[in-house]
Design a protein around this motif. Structure first.
Motif, mmCIF file in Angstrom:
data_model
loop_
_atom_site.group_PDB
_atom_site.id
_atom_site.type_symbol
_atom_site.label_atom_id
_atom_site.label_comp_id
_atom_site.label_asym_id
_atom_site.label_seq_id
_atom_site.Cartn_x
_atom_site.Cartn_y
_atom_site.Cartn_z
ATOM 1 N N ILE A 182 15.001 14.121 24.996
ATOM 2 C CA ILE A 182 13.960 15.153 24.912
ATOM 3 C C ILE A 182 12.825 14.831 25.880
ATOM 4 O O ILE A 182 12.334 15.707 26.599
ATOM 5 C CB ILE A 182 13.444 15.285 23.464
ATOM 6 N N ASN A 234 13.574 15.606 29.337
ATOM 7 C CA ASN A 234 13.837 17.035 29.503
ATOM 8 C C ASN A 234 15.303 17.306 29.853
ATOM 9 O O ASN A 234 15.612 18.117 30.710
ATOM 10 C CB ASN A 234 12.904 17.633 30.553
ATOM 11 N N THR A 290 20.281 18.428 25.001
ATOM 12 C CA THR A 290 20.759 17.707 23.823
ATOM 13 C C THR A 290 21.632 18.657 23.025
ATOM 14 O O THR A 290 21.329 19.846 22.921
ATOM 15 C CB THR A 290 19.602 17.218 22.951
ATOM 16 N N ALA A 294 16.103 21.938 20.656
ATOM 17 C CA ALA A 294 15.491 21.040 21.642
ATOM 18 C C ALA A 294 15.730 21.550 23.059
ATOM 19 O O ALA A 294 14.910 21.333 23.943
ATOM 20 C CB ALA A 294 16.040 19.630 21.472
#
Length: 114
Positions: free
Chosen positions: A24, A27, A30, A51
């Motif tokens: 996360i 960036n 996920t 996410a």
């Protein structure tokens, strides 16, 4: 984005929390990961975001991203919904209300700004 110190974690999210945090923060995509955040809409209590939604241009805007107060992390939509139920249950059992931001003493500035 601000993270709650005593983050609520789902059972599956707890198993891979460091890997998930890293993805996360970098960036990256996920798989099936959800973030539970204090809602900036006063009519709502919590928001559930994928996410991967954080990769959208809207979330790249620093002024908006700083308004995201994350209180939970879950793997899978069902686990995210269960985690929201747990957060609201904890809040209600301790305070008799559903003011999650006030109970956690996190994200209350967001509520005052609206």
């Amino acid at each position: 984005m601000k993270w709650y110190r005593n983050l609520y974690l789902g059972d599956n999210a707890r198993k891979a929390k460091y890997k998930t945090f890293g993805l996360i923060r970098k960036n990256r995509f996920t798989i099936d990961t959800y973030i539970i955040a204090i809602s900036d809409n006063p009519d709502n209590i919590l928001d559930i975001y994928s996410a991967n939604m954080l990769k959208q241009p809207h979330f790249k805007n620093k002024s908006y991203r700083d308004k995201v107060y994350v209180v939970g992390l879950a793997k899978g939509r069902n686990e995210a919904l269960e985690l929201v139920r747990c957060i609201v249950d904890d809040t209600y059992s301790h305070t008799g209300s559903v003011d999650v931001a006030g109970y956690l003493k996190f994200g209350t500035k967001l509520r005052k700004d609206n």
